[in-house]
Motif scaffolding. Structure first.
Motif, PDB file in Angstrom:
ATOM      1  N   CYS A  95      38.089  44.629  43.692  1.00 46.86           N
ATOM      2  CA  CYS A  95      38.297  44.205  45.079  1.00 46.86           C
ATOM      3  C   CYS A  95      36.953  43.660  45.563  1.00 46.86           C
ATOM      4  CB  CYS A  95      38.683  45.381  45.966  1.00 46.86           C
ATOM      5  SG  CYS A  95      40.099  46.293  45.371  1.00 46.86           S
ATOM      6  N   LEU A  96      37.008  42.491  46.183  1.00 44.46           N
ATOM      7  CA  LEU A  96      35.750  41.839  46.546  1.00 44.46           C
ATOM      8  C   LEU A  96      35.243  42.288  47.911  1.00 44.46           C
ATOM      9  CD1 LEU A  96      36.465  38.229  45.254  1.00 44.46           C
ATOM     10  CD2 LEU A  96      35.520  40.199  44.044  1.00 44.46           C
ATOM     11  N   THR A  97      33.951  42.184  48.068  1.00 41.98           N
ATOM     12  CA  THR A  97      33.311  42.487  49.345  1.00 41.98           C
ATOM     13  C   THR A  97      33.810  41.457  50.374  1.00 41.98           C
ATOM     14  OG1 THR A  97      31.405  43.042  48.011  1.00 41.98           O
ATOM     15  CG2 THR A  97      31.039  42.898  50.375  1.00 41.98           C
ATOM     16  N   LYS A  98      33.990  41.881  51.594  1.00 38.41           N
ATOM     17  CA  LYS A  98      34.485  41.003  52.662  1.00 38.41           C
ATOM     18  C   LYS A  98      33.619  39.750  52.757  1.00 38.41           C
ATOM     19  CE  LYS A  98      36.960  41.972  56.678  1.00 38.41           C
ATOM     20  NZ  LYS A  98      37.229  42.620  57.837  1.00 38.41           N
ATOM     21  N   GLY A  99      34.264  38.597  52.880  1.00 39.52           N
ATOM     22  CA  GLY A  99      33.504  37.364  53.090  1.00 39.52           C
ATOM     23  C   GLY A  99      33.166  36.624  51.805  1.00 39.52           C
ATOM     24  N   VAL A 100      33.346  37.283  50.645  1.00 38.69           N
ATOM     25  CA  VAL A 100      33.050  36.585  49.380  1.00 38.69           C
ATOM     26  C   VAL A 100      34.170  35.596  49.107  1.00 38.69           C
ATOM     27  CG1 VAL A 100      32.858  36.869  46.880  1.00 38.69           C
ATOM     28  CG2 VAL A 100      31.769  38.523  48.401  1.00 38.69           C
ATOM     29  N   ASN A 101      33.836  34.321  48.918  1.00 40.05           N
ATOM     30  CA  ASN A 101      34.924  33.382  48.589  1.00 40.05           C
ATOM     31  C   ASN A 101      34.576  32.496  47.402  1.00 40.05           C
ATOM     32  OD1 ASN A 101      33.108  31.848  49.819  1.00 40.05           O
ATOM     33  ND2 ASN A 101      34.340  31.283  51.611  1.00 40.05           N
ATOM     34  N   ARG A 102      33.852  33.082  46.448  1.00 40.25           N
ATOM     35  CA  ARG A 102      33.578  32.355  45.207  1.00 40.25           C
ATOM     36  C   ARG A 102      34.842  32.352  44.352  1.00 40.25           C
ATOM     37  NH1 ARG A 102      29.878  35.512  42.183  1.00 40.25           N
ATOM     38  NH2 ARG A 102      29.809  33.712  40.816  1.00 40.25           N
ATOM     39  N   PRO A 103      34.943  31.384  43.406  1.00 39.57           N
ATOM     40  CA  PRO A 103      36.129  31.367  42.541  1.00 39.57           C
ATOM     41  C   PRO A 103      36.280  32.696  41.786  1.00 39.57           C
ATOM     42  CG  PRO A 103      34.801  29.389  42.213  1.00 39.57           C
ATOM     43  CD  PRO A 103      34.021  30.278  43.118  1.00 39.57           C
ATOM     44  N   HIS A 104      37.501  33.221  41.810  1.00 41.10           N
ATOM     45  CA  HIS A 104      37.746  34.505  41.149  1.00 41.10           C
ATOM     46  C   HIS A 104      37.422  34.451  39.660  1.00 41.10           C
ATOM     47  CE1 HIS A 104      40.630  36.004  44.511  1.00 41.10           C
ATOM     48  NE2 HIS A 104      39.407  35.778  44.918  1.00 41.10           N
ATOM     49  N   ALA A 105      37.721  33.299  39.052  1.00 37.43           N
ATOM     50  CA  ALA A 105      37.494  33.188  37.604  1.00 37.43           C
ATOM     51  C   ALA A 105      36.014  33.403  37.273  1.00 37.43           C
ATOM     52  CB  ALA A 105      37.951  31.817  37.108  1.00 37.43           C
ATOM     53  N   ASP A 106      35.141  32.935  38.139  1.00 36.44           N
ATOM     54  CA  ASP A 106      33.699  33.107  37.879  1.00 36.44           C
ATOM     55  C   ASP A 106      33.318  34.586  37.961  1.00 36.44           C
ATOM     56  OD1 ASP A 106      33.590  30.434  37.702  1.00 36.44           O
ATOM     57  OD2 ASP A 106      32.436  30.080  39.537  1.00 36.44           O
ATOM     58  N   ILE A 107      33.879  35.243  38.970  1.00 40.75           N
ATOM     59  CA  ILE A 107      33.536  36.666  39.155  1.00 40.75           C
ATOM     60  C   ILE A 107      34.046  37.488  37.969  1.00 40.75           C
ATOM     61  CG2 ILE A 107      33.924  38.683  40.645  1.00 40.75           C
ATOM     62  CD1 ILE A 107      33.973  36.656  43.029  1.00 40.75           C
ATOM     63  N   VAL A 108      35.265  37.179  37.538  1.00 42.20           N
ATOM     64  CA  VAL A 108      35.833  37.902  36.393  1.00 42.20           C
ATOM     65  C   VAL A 108      34.950  37.696  35.161  1.00 42.20           C
ATOM     66  CG1 VAL A 108      37.756  37.861  34.737  1.00 42.20           C
ATOM     67  CG2 VAL A 108      38.226  37.983  37.197  1.00 42.20           C
ATOM     68  N   LYS A 109      34.528  36.458  34.946  1.00 40.05           N
ATOM     69  CA  LYS A 109      33.677  36.157  33.788  1.00 40.05           C
ATOM     70  C   LYS A 109      32.373  36.965  33.851  1.00 40.05           C
ATOM     71  CE  LYS A 109      32.576  31.839  31.655  1.00 40.05           C
ATOM     72  NZ  LYS A 109      32.467  30.416  31.961  1.00 40.05           N
ATOM     73  N   GLU A 110      31.821  37.054  35.033  1.00 37.67           N
ATOM     74  CA  GLU A 110      30.574  37.811  35.184  1.00 37.67           C
ATOM     75  C   GLU A 110      30.803  39.299  34.927  1.00 37.67           C
ATOM     76  OE1 GLU A 110      29.225  34.584  38.547  1.00 37.67           O
ATOM     77  OE2 GLU A 110      29.595  36.653  39.183  1.00 37.67           O
ATOM     78  N   CYS A 111      31.949  39.797  35.391  1.00 37.75           N
ATOM     79  CA  CYS A 111      32.269  41.220  35.168  1.00 37.75           C
ATOM     80  C   CYS A 111      32.385  41.510  33.670  1.00 37.75           C
ATOM     81  CB  CYS A 111      33.590  41.583  35.854  1.00 37.75           C
ATOM     82  SG  CYS A 111      33.432  41.701  37.640  1.00 37.75           S
ATOM     83  N   VAL A 112      33.090  40.633  32.963  1.00 35.12           N
ATOM     84  CA  VAL A 112      33.262  40.814  31.518  1.00 35.12           C
ATOM     85  C   VAL A 112      31.891  40.813  30.836  1.00 35.12           C
ATOM     86  CG1 VAL A 112      34.152  39.678  29.419  1.00 35.12           C
ATOM     87  CG2 VAL A 112      35.626  39.917  31.444  1.00 35.12           C
ATOM     88  N   ALA A 113      31.041  39.885  31.246  1.00 33.83           N
ATOM     89  CA  ALA A 113      29.701  39.787  30.638  1.00 33.83           C
ATOM     90  C   ALA A 113      28.865  41.036  30.951  1.00 33.83           C
ATOM     91  CB  ALA A 113      28.989  38.536  31.143  1.00 33.83           C
ATOM     92  N   MET A 114      29.027  41.554  32.163  1.00 29.24           N
ATOM     93  CA  MET A 114      28.233  42.741  32.535  1.00 29.24           C
ATOM     94  C   MET A 114      28.587  43.948  31.670  1.00 29.24           C
ATOM     95  SD  MET A 114      28.122  42.667  36.681  1.00 29.24           S
ATOM     96  CE  MET A 114      27.212  44.174  36.978  1.00 29.24           C
ATOM     97  N   VAL A 115      29.883  44.153  31.428  1.00 28.64           N
ATOM     98  CA  VAL A 115      30.284  45.317  30.628  1.00 28.64           C
ATOM     99  C   VAL A 115      29.797  45.146  29.189  1.00 28.64           C
ATOM    100  CG1 VAL A 115      32.211  46.692  29.753  1.00 28.64           C
ATOM    101  CG2 VAL A 115      32.256  45.854  32.097  1.00 28.64           C
ATOM    102  N   ARG A 116      29.905  43.940  28.663  1.00 25.39           N
ATOM    103  CA  ARG A 116      29.432  43.694  27.295  1.00 25.39           C
ATOM    104  C   ARG A 116      27.920  43.929  27.215  1.00 25.39           C
ATOM    105  NH1 ARG A 116      31.520  40.873  22.744  1.00 25.39           N
ATOM    106  NH2 ARG A 116      29.851  40.120  21.411  1.00 25.39           N
ATOM    107  N   ASP A 117      27.238  43.467  28.258  1.00 26.63           N
ATOM    108  CA  ASP A 117      25.787  43.555  28.260  1.00 26.63           C
ATOM    109  C   ASP A 117      25.305  44.997  28.440  1.00 26.63           C
ATOM    110  OD1 ASP A 117      23.227  42.289  28.307  1.00 26.63           O
ATOM    111  OD2 ASP A 117      23.141  42.874  30.429  1.00 26.63           O
ATOM    112  N   GLN A 118      26.021  45.767  29.259  1.00 24.46           N
ATOM    113  CA  GLN A 118      25.512  47.109  29.565  1.00 24.46           C
ATOM    114  C   GLN A 118      26.109  48.212  28.713  1.00 24.46           C
ATOM    115  OE1 GLN A 118      24.604  48.214  33.466  1.00 24.46           O
ATOM    116  NE2 GLN A 118      24.414  46.129  34.189  1.00 24.46           N
ATOM    117  N   ILE A 119      27.383  48.086  28.363  1.00 28.66           N
ATOM    118  CA  ILE A 119      27.962  49.123  27.499  1.00 28.66           C
ATOM    119  C   ILE A 119      27.954  48.646  26.053  1.00 28.66           C
ATOM    120  CG2 ILE A 119      30.027  50.480  26.972  1.00 28.66           C
ATOM    121  CD1 ILE A 119      30.587  50.626  29.930  1.00 28.66           C
TER     122      ILE A 119
END
Ligand code: COA
Ligand code: AMP
Length: 632
Positions: free
Chosen positions: A542-566
């Motif tokens: 769930c996004l922070t109020k006011g964020v209106n970046r493309p969802h696909a970009d956010i999802v991609k970043e989330c996937v990269a974060m988990v790969r990078d950190q875990i």
């Protein structure tokens, strides 16, 4: 003796039973008794004995005439090499490495992290530590630097032993930069690192901190085996719990020796001299118990396999290794068989190999689905044995004790409780349930030798995670039932642990990573069914109020974060953005209901749900990533 007789002999005299099994171990000083229950509900075994793990796994076999027997076969279809190391050679290699560690100040009780791929040096490093009473903690190579850093800070190693690289099909895993990154992130700094340089990638060593594996051992005195108390930790192995902080499972020395030695004949039905193969990784408990310690303690030849069930080079790899090395008992994860089955459903590759040496196949690490078992039975025409255990126990809670007697196989069940385990199904109030009824699976205390006495530096967490829910019992975290014949059925986890390709992962840890994304206000990660890997993680953000970046970009970043950190092993590939998460009125996220929707299963509307309409939004979100296909 039948299984029933053996189980009864343990039940009627647990001390006598385990003291008798302890006879098979070489003691420096024999223990006066088996169970030490002075600090109940914390229990320990063989505390006043003096013993050494490495002596029992290596030296005693040389003394007893097995010096020329092959101890380790390293078979690497990735590098196209096979190497054999005899018990005599293994003793010399381990004594030198242990001597070098001692010369650099490593003493009994010091921690040493081992971060290595499937090379024999990983086993040698483990044995070198136990030889001098140092406590090793092996970290799986598929974890990222952050996970390694968390473990460095928790167990505070004096030294880290690593390899320059690991080899995954088609890619070199750069271990050294991961190690450097982890040390930079961690607050605790090791005194020194020992790096085994592989020819596929030579790493840059840091002057003064890093030592080359070979140069490090030059001119040192080989070490003798250091006696340790029965309850001295042989190792710490971190495993996933409900949070991002992994649990450091402690393995006590003497109970570990006694229980693993017992299991090699009674569960895996091998005799000293036989070849035993567990196709797992040294980073997991299966690798600790059944690539390294169990087979070596029992005088078996073990196989260190650097490859995958498929693609290295083909789905016949398992059968090639079994035939080439004369494997008598073979242990793997159901996922591995599902991968082979998908590529070789009719066994065309399998038919190329004469598998008469192979007697029994063992599966564990995740639920063995009946389809996979039936396929393996058809293909191999040998007993396919499901057995159930955990990092915490280190050996089977339930199994078919083939070395005692092959009990009738019931597909879908890991069979019956092993001696030492009084397994019961409890309801929420802790009352025993009737056969066939589903409940929490608990084991009446004490747990048998070899199992965890507590968690490293976290006794309160140990009590909270395992002992408090059902006083007098160990809570396994699994739910299931026992049938009229005493056969167990393991149905699901009762916590937020998921099992991806036989790897135990925490959805809570993934949620903690996603929550750090600057645009993410709230998140939930669930494990959905996957035909190959058993389960796969799926994230909801769930996004922070006011964020209106493309969802696909956010999802991609989330996937990269988990790969990078875990790490890549988390296999976190899908996430969706949703407006809100389904919750109870008290604010608890309804993850189990989300799983049912994702798996297109029927479910009962939770009575405490705050707003049932959210479930439709969740279903739509899941459909957008190819899940929740049918309307549940
Ligand atoms: N070091 C670094 N990376 C690793 C790794 C290691 N030791 N082990 C796995 N990874 C990486 C993989 O390369 C993959 O990365 P990718 O996302 O870039 O492809 C990722 O982690 C996921 O790995 P895995 O779950 O192994 O999936 P896969 O698609 O590569 O292979 C199977 C699928 C079924 C062949 C494989 O999961 C398998 O062999 N499973 C059996 C597991 C097992 O034996 N478990 C032991 C418990 S008893
Ligand atoms: P690990 O600690 O990584 O070995 O994971 C242990 C967990 O894996 C158990 O608590 C179960 O949830 C699951 N598991 C292991 N073996 C089996 C099995 N034979 N059948 C069902 N689940 C299993």
């Amino acid at each position: 003796m039948s299984y029933a007789d053996v189980y009864q002999s343990w039940k009627s005299d647990p001390n006598g039973f385990w003291m008798q099994q302890a006879e098979a171990i070489d003691w420096i000083e024999k223990p006066s008794k088996a169970l030490f229950d002075e600090n109940a509900p914390l229990y320990e075994w063989f505390v006043d004995g003096k013993v050494n793990t490495c002596w029992n796994a290596v030296d005693r076999h040389v003394e007893n005439g097995r010096g020329a027997q092959v101890a380790i076969i390293h078979d690497s279809p990735i590098t196209g090499t096979v190497q054999k190391i005899t018990f005599a050679e293994l003793r010399n290699r381990v004594a030198m490495l242990a001597g070098a560690l001692q010369a650099k100040g490593i003493e009994k009780g010091d921690r040493v992290i081992i971060y290595m791929p499937m090379v024999p040096q990983a086993i040698e490093a483990m044995l070198a530590c136990t030889r001098i009473g140092a406590i090793h903690s092996v970290v799986f190579g598929g974890f990222a630097a952050h996970e390694l850093a968390v473990r460095i800070d928790d167990c505070q190693p004096k030294a880290i032993i690593a390899a320059s690289c690991g080899l995954e099909p088609g890619r070199v895993v750069h271990y050294k930069p991961l190690l450097d990154g982890a040390i930079a992130q961690a607050e605790h700094k090791p005194d020194f690192c020992v790096i085994f340089q592989r020819e596929q990638e030579v790493a840059k060593l840091e002057e003064g901190r890093d030592f080359d594996w070979h140069a490090f051992q030059y001119g040192v005195e080989p070490s003798e085996c250091v006696p340790v108390e029965g309850n001295h930790p042989a190792y710490i192995l971190y495993t996933s719990g409900t949070t991002g902080q992994p649990k450091g499972v402690i393995r006590p020395t003497a109970g570990h020796l006694v229980a693993l030695n017992w299991s090699m004949k009674n569960v895996y039905n091998v005799d000293p001299g036989d070849v035993f193969w567990a196709a797992s990784d040294v980073g997991w408990v299966v690798g600790h118990s059944y690539i390294c310690y169990g087979p070596l303690i029992h005088g078996n030849t073990t196989i260190v396999f650097e490859g995958k069930p498929v693609g290295t080079p083909d789905p016949g790899t398992f059968w090639r290794v079994v035939r080439d090395h004369g494997v008598r008992s073979f242990f793997t994860a159901p996922t591995a068989f599902r991968a082979v089955k998908r590529e070789d459903p009719n066994g065309e590759y399998l038919k190329k190999y004469d598998l008469t040496c192979l007697e029994t196949v063992y599966l564990a690490g995740e639920r063995a689905d009946p389809d996979t078992i039936h396929w393996a039975q058809r293909m191999l025409d040998k007993p396919i044995i499901d057995h159930w255990w955990q990092t915490e126990t280190g050996w089977s809670i339930a199994a078919n004790p083939v070395g005692i007697e092959l009990l009738p196989v019931k597909v879908g069940s890991p069979s019956v409780a092993m001696p030492g385990y009084d397994v019961q199904i409890l309801d929420e109030a802790g009352h025993q349930m009737k056969p066939g009824e589903l409940g929490a699976i608990a084991v009446k205390l004490p747990l048998p030798p070899g199992t965890l006495p507590t968690l490293w530096n976290a006794e309160a967490r140990y009590r909270k995670s395992y002992l408090n829910t059902f006083p007098g019992y160990y809570e396994t975290g699994d739910a299931g039932m026992i049938d009229e014949d005493g056969y167990l059925y393991i149905m699901a986890r009762t916590d937020d642990v998921i099992n991806v390709a036989g790897h135990r992962l925490s959805t809570g840890a993934m949620e903690e990573v996603l929550a750090n994304h600057p645009d993410v206000a709230e998140t939930a990660v669930i494990g959905v069914s996957d035909p190959l890997k058993g389960q796969m993680p799926v994230g909801f953000v769930c996004l922070t109020k006011g964020v209106n970046r493309p969802h696909a970009d956010i999802v991609k970043e989330c996937v990269a974060m988990v790969r990078d950190q875990i790490g890549p092993v988390a296999a976190f590939k899908s996430a969706v953005v949703v407006d809100r998460l389904p919750k109870t009125r008290s604010g608890k996220i309804l993850r189990a209901t989300m799983v049912k929707i994702a798996d297109s299963e029927d479910f009962k509307m939770p009575a405490t749900i705050d707003d049932p309409a959210i479930l439709d939004e969740i279903r739509e979100a899941l459909k957008s990533i190819g899940l929740a296909k049918e309307t549940a």
